[in-house]
Scaffold this motif. Structure first.
Motif, PDB file in Angstrom:
ATOM      1  N   TYR A   1       3.984 -77.485  63.346  1.00 13.79           N
ATOM      2  CA  TYR A   1       5.389 -77.820  63.086  1.00 13.79           C
ATOM      3  C   TYR A   1       6.331 -76.725  63.591  1.00 13.79           C
ATOM      4  CZ  TYR A   1       4.534 -82.216  60.706  1.00 13.79           C
ATOM      5  OH  TYR A   1       4.197 -83.522  60.443  1.00 13.79           O
ATOM      6  N   ARG A   2       5.890 -75.482  63.544  1.00 10.14           N
ATOM      7  CA  ARG A   2       6.740 -74.433  64.114  1.00 10.14           C
ATOM      8  C   ARG A   2       6.834 -74.598  65.637  1.00 10.14           C
ATOM      9  NH1 ARG A   2       8.961 -70.804  61.044  1.00 10.14           N
ATOM     10  NH2 ARG A   2       8.135 -70.335  58.972  1.00 10.14           N
ATOM     11  N   ALA A   3       5.735 -75.029  66.254  1.00 16.21           N
ATOM     12  CA  ALA A   3       5.736 -75.183  67.723  1.00 16.21           C
ATOM     13  C   ALA A   3       6.633 -76.332  68.170  1.00 16.21           C
ATOM     14  CB  ALA A   3       4.302 -75.400  68.217  1.00 16.21           C
ATOM     15  N   VAL A   4       6.626 -77.433  67.430  1.00 11.63           N
ATOM     16  CA  VAL A   4       7.418 -78.594  67.852  1.00 11.63           C
ATOM     17  C   VAL A   4       8.851 -78.553  67.310  1.00 11.63           C
ATOM     18  CG1 VAL A   4       5.392 -80.088  68.065  1.00 11.63           C
ATOM     19  CG2 VAL A   4       6.712 -80.081  65.919  1.00 11.63           C
ATOM     20  N   ALA A   5       9.136 -77.588  66.451  1.00  9.26           N
ATOM     21  CA  ALA A   5      10.446 -77.560  65.795  1.00  9.26           C
ATOM     22  C   ALA A   5      11.623 -77.650  66.773  1.00  9.26           C
ATOM     23  CB  ALA A   5      10.567 -76.318  64.913  1.00  9.26           C
ATOM     24  N   PRO A   6      11.575 -76.942  67.916  1.00  6.60           N
ATOM     25  CA  PRO A   6      12.739 -77.039  68.823  1.00  6.60           C
ATOM     26  C   PRO A   6      12.973 -78.466  69.338  1.00  6.60           C
ATOM     27  CG  PRO A   6      11.406 -75.135  69.388  1.00  6.60           C
ATOM     28  CD  PRO A   6      10.618 -75.923  68.380  1.00  6.60           C
ATOM     29  N   ARG A   7      11.915 -79.243  69.470  1.00  9.65           N
ATOM     30  CA  ARG A   7      12.050 -80.638  69.884  1.00  9.65           C
ATOM     31  C   ARG A   7      12.395 -81.548  68.720  1.00  9.65           C
ATOM     32  NH1 ARG A   7       9.341 -82.078  74.612  1.00  9.65           N
ATOM     33  NH2 ARG A   7       9.460 -80.311  76.045  1.00  9.65           N
ATOM     34  N   MET A   8      11.757 -81.270  67.619  1.00  8.58           N
ATOM     35  CA  MET A   8      11.814 -82.173  66.474  1.00  8.58           C
ATOM     36  C   MET A   8      13.128 -82.062  65.699  1.00  8.58           C
ATOM     37  SD  MET A   8       8.950 -82.358  63.497  1.00  8.58           S
ATOM     38  CE  MET A   8       8.962 -83.642  62.228  1.00  8.58           C
ATOM     39  N   LEU A   9      13.579 -80.843  65.491  1.00  8.42           N
ATOM     40  CA  LEU A   9      14.726 -80.648  64.603  1.00  8.42           C
ATOM     41  C   LEU A   9      15.999 -81.358  65.067  1.00  8.42           C
ATOM     42  CD1 LEU A   9      14.011 -76.988  63.534  1.00  8.42           C
ATOM     43  CD2 LEU A   9      14.004 -79.008  62.052  1.00  8.42           C
ATOM     44  N   PRO A  10      16.323 -81.338  66.363  1.00 13.59           N
ATOM     45  CA  PRO A  10      17.532 -82.074  66.753  1.00 13.59           C
ATOM     46  C   PRO A  10      17.440 -83.564  66.442  1.00 13.59           C
ATOM     47  CG  PRO A  10      16.854 -80.586  68.507  1.00 13.59           C
ATOM     48  CD  PRO A  10      15.737 -80.601  67.495  1.00 13.59           C
ATOM     49  N   LEU A  11      16.221 -84.074  66.391  1.00 16.91           N
ATOM     50  CA  LEU A  11      16.044 -85.506  66.141  1.00 16.91           C
ATOM     51  C   LEU A  11      16.079 -85.849  64.654  1.00 16.91           C
ATOM     52  CD1 LEU A  11      13.200 -86.105  68.755  1.00 16.91           C
ATOM     53  CD2 LEU A  11      15.578 -86.882  68.928  1.00 16.91           C
ATOM     54  N   ILE A  12      15.766 -84.897  63.795  1.00 21.57           N
ATOM     55  CA  ILE A  12      15.691 -85.210  62.356  1.00 21.57           C
ATOM     56  C   ILE A  12      16.697 -84.441  61.511  1.00 21.57           C
ATOM     57  CG2 ILE A  12      13.235 -85.727  62.586  1.00 21.57           C
ATOM     58  CD1 ILE A  12      12.758 -83.142  60.885  1.00 21.57           C
ATOM     59  N   SER A  13      17.406 -83.516  62.122  1.00 22.94           N
ATOM     60  CA  SER A  13      18.338 -82.702  61.349  1.00 22.94           C
ATOM     61  C   SER A  13      19.371 -83.579  60.639  1.00 22.94           C
ATOM     62  CB  SER A  13      19.047 -81.721  62.289  1.00 22.94           C
ATOM     63  OG  SER A  13      19.813 -80.818  61.556  1.00 22.94           O
ATOM     64  N   GLY A  14      19.536 -83.326  59.367  1.00 25.89           N
ATOM     65  CA  GLY A  14      20.519 -84.070  58.591  1.00 25.89           C
ATOM     66  C   GLY A  14      19.997 -85.343  57.973  1.00 25.89           C
ATOM     67  N   ARG A  15      18.768 -85.687  58.263  1.00 25.77           N
ATOM     68  CA  ARG A  15      18.218 -86.930  57.704  1.00 25.77           C
ATOM     69  C   ARG A  15      17.515 -86.641  56.374  1.00 25.77           C
ATOM     70  NH1 ARG A  15      18.805 -90.378  61.734  1.00 25.77           N
ATOM     71  NH2 ARG A  15      18.680 -89.601  63.868  1.00 25.77           N
ATOM     72  N   PRO A  16      17.788 -87.436  55.341  1.00 22.66           N
ATOM     73  CA  PRO A  16      16.980 -87.316  54.123  1.00 22.66           C
ATOM     74  C   PRO A  16      15.511 -87.571  54.447  1.00 22.66           C
ATOM     75  CG  PRO A  16      18.949 -88.639  53.720  1.00 22.66           C
ATOM     76  CD  PRO A  16      18.854 -88.426  55.213  1.00 22.66           C
ATOM     77  N   VAL A  17      14.650 -86.826  53.796  1.00 22.81           N
ATOM     78  CA  VAL A  17      13.223 -86.863  54.098  1.00 22.81           C
ATOM     79  C   VAL A  17      12.416 -87.316  52.886  1.00 22.81           C
ATOM     80  CG1 VAL A  17      11.241 -85.517  54.886  1.00 22.81           C
ATOM     81  CG2 VAL A  17      13.523 -84.934  55.689  1.00 22.81           C
ATOM     82  N   THR A  18      11.483 -88.221  53.133  1.00 21.19           N
ATOM     83  CA  THR A  18      10.442 -88.528  52.155  1.00 21.19           C
ATOM     84  C   THR A  18       9.167 -87.841  52.620  1.00 21.19           C
ATOM     85  OG1 THR A  18      11.394 -90.660  51.520  1.00 21.19           O
ATOM     86  CG2 THR A  18       9.046 -90.356  51.121  1.00 21.19           C
ATOM     87  N   LEU A  19       8.543 -87.109  51.727  1.00 18.46           N
ATOM     88  CA  LEU A  19       7.347 -86.350  52.080  1.00 18.46           C
ATOM     89  C   LEU A  19       6.104 -87.172  51.807  1.00 18.46           C
ATOM     90  CD1 LEU A  19       8.331 -83.074  50.208  1.00 18.46           C
ATOM     91  CD2 LEU A  19       9.047 -83.817  52.473  1.00 18.46           C
ATOM     92  N   GLN A  20       5.199 -87.212  52.773  1.00 17.35           N
ATOM     93  CA  GLN A  20       3.885 -87.801  52.519  1.00 17.35           C
ATOM     94  C   GLN A  20       2.889 -86.656  52.472  1.00 17.35           C
ATOM     95  OE1 GLN A  20       2.476 -90.667  55.379  1.00 17.35           O
ATOM     96  NE2 GLN A  20       0.998 -91.539  53.951  1.00 17.35           N
ATOM     97  N   ARG A  21       2.445 -86.352  51.263  1.00 18.96           N
ATOM     98  CA  ARG A  21       1.704 -85.118  51.038  1.00 18.96           C
ATOM     99  C   ARG A  21       0.235 -85.375  50.734  1.00 18.96           C
ATOM    100  NH1 ARG A  21       4.789 -81.846  46.512  1.00 18.96           N
ATOM    101  NH2 ARG A  21       3.072 -80.428  46.991  1.00 18.96           N
ATOM    102  N   PHE A  22      -0.597 -84.490  51.281  1.00 17.15           N
ATOM    103  CA  PHE A  22      -2.051 -84.520  51.055  1.00 17.15           C
ATOM    104  C   PHE A  22      -2.521 -83.108  50.762  1.00 17.15           C
ATOM    105  CE2 PHE A  22      -3.030 -88.855  52.446  1.00 17.15           C
ATOM    106  CZ  PHE A  22      -1.877 -89.181  53.146  1.00 17.15           C
ATOM    107  N   PRO A  23      -2.183 -82.579  49.599  1.00 21.77           N
ATOM    108  CA  PRO A  23      -2.525 -81.176  49.321  1.00 21.77           C
ATOM    109  C   PRO A  23      -4.022 -80.905  49.359  1.00 21.77           C
ATOM    110  CG  PRO A  23      -1.342 -82.183  47.474  1.00 21.77           C
ATOM    111  CD  PRO A  23      -1.411 -83.201  48.546  1.00 21.77           C
ATOM    112  N   ASP A  24      -4.843 -81.933  49.138  1.00 19.20           N
ATOM    113  CA  ASP A  24      -6.296 -81.738  49.167  1.00 19.20           C
ATOM    114  C   ASP A  24      -6.933 -82.314  50.422  1.00 19.20           C
ATOM    115  OD1 ASP A  24      -6.397 -80.434  46.635  1.00 19.20           O
ATOM    116  OD2 ASP A  24      -6.035 -82.392  45.717  1.00 19.20           O
ATOM    117  N   GLY A  25      -6.108 -82.556  51.446  1.00 24.61           N
ATOM    118  CA  GLY A  25      -6.640 -83.088  52.690  1.00 24.61           C
ATOM    119  C   GLY A  25      -6.621 -84.605  52.716  1.00 24.61           C
TER     120      GLY A  25
END
Length: 298
Positions: free
Chosen positions: A29-53
């Motif tokens: 996510y740090r690597a793609v952030a420069p591409r990704m952030l302009p596309l998602i900045s300002g959008r409310p986010v729903t997290l899909q989480r898998f803390p145990d894989g």
DNA sequence: GCAGTCG
DNA sequence: CGACTGCAACGCTCA
DNA sequence: TGAGCG
């Protein structure tokens, strides 16, 4: 790496079949952030989480956790479309702006961020309309036909459209909008477009929500255009074997693309080239003229 | 992953 | 104290 | 009135 996002258990394996760890996810996510952030900045986010894989069950999270750091931006939005004189429940969503935000969410086990099609503060006026092309089989023919013919139809309507893999089996076609129409109006428009496309290819595509009535046809899903609905963010990782990612595609890549082609492990190749979605914001239009053209199609 | 609650 | 449990919820269509 | 569907 930022000091304010400590990564706990970076060697914890989230994708058992692939050996992809939480540290790998954060680095992705740090690597793609420069591409990704302009596309998602300002959008409310729903997290899909898998803390145990991904081998263990995950969960969706809208409301920001009480333990989330205060530097994560939030926006409070009605839970559902506003109704007259009813008690209005509200949800406070996270809003990503920076690579640290993405890293923090990844450390929380968020494999897939799902984002709104509108941005704060104008959350009731979508700046995107999305068509989710959900294939009925492994056969890529109908899927490619659907994407190409939808691209053509939208072009007839004077609407620019952009293609991305969902990261799963299907494709997403995204139309950039000048935020003007209400969410409901965008959804109504998307239904009309999907029905027009299905009418052109009645044996191949359907807008039918019920599987029993699809008869093996590809499903044109416009449900993501509803209020408080989301789509998997561009560059989001999906919780599937192989750690596939949703990536923006150039239309010229459609016939070569196969599901699962782009993963956490292969993303560097794409980052080395210009982004296929460069210019998406400049291509935004209003729906009113397109609506007149759509009506004229009959 | 973490906080809250239960026993 | 450890074990266990939430962490979303819209609109449609049909039984 | 409730369940499947995304």
């Amino acid at each position: 790496m930022s000091d304010r996002v400590p990564i706990t258990h970076p060697d914890k394996v989230l994708f058992p079949a692939d050996g992809v760890t939480k540290g790998d996810l954060v680095a992705y996510y740090r690597a793609v952030a420069p591409r990704m952030l302009p596309l998602i900045s300002g959008r409310p986010v729903t997290l899909q989480r898998f803390p145990d894989g991904i081998g263990r069950g995950g969960f969706l999270q809208k409301q920001v956790g009480r333990h989330f750091p205060d530097w994560i931006e939030r926006v409070t939005a009605p839970n559902r479309r506003t109704r007259q004189a009813t008690v209005r429940e509200e949800v406070t969503y996270a809003v990503c702006r920076t690579a640290d935000d993405l890293a923090y969410l990844a450390n929380q086990g968020c494999i897939t961020p799902h984002v709104w099609l509108s941005r704060v503060p104008d959350i009731h006026h979508p700046d995107q309309m999305v068509f989710d092309l959900d294939p009925a089989s492994e056969d890529l023919g109908p899927l490619r036909l659907a994407a190409a013919s939808l691209h053509g139809l939208l072009d007839e309507l004077g609407l620019a459209s952009f293609l991305k893999s969902s990261g799963s089996r299907g494709l997403h076609v995204v139309v950039p909008l000048v935020p003007a129409a209400e969410t409901d109006a965008v959804k109504v428009f998307s239904i009309a477009v999907a029905e027009a496309l299905a009418a052109r290819h009645p044996d191949d595509f359907t807008t039918e929500g019920r599987i029993a009535k699809r008869n093996g046809r590809l499903y044109l899903d416009i449900g993501r255009n509803g209020y408080a609905q989301t789509m998997a963010a561009p560059y989001a990782v999906r919780a599937r074997p192989g750690a596939p990612v949703s990536v923006p595609l150039d239309w010229s890549e459609l016939d070569d693309w196969v599901p699962g082609q782009h993963t956490v492990a292969t993303i560097d190749d794409r980052l080395a080239r210009p982004d296929p979605w460069d210019g998406i914001e400049a291509a935004a239009t209003r729906l009113d003229e397109a609506g007149a053209r759509l009506a004229a199609l009959g």
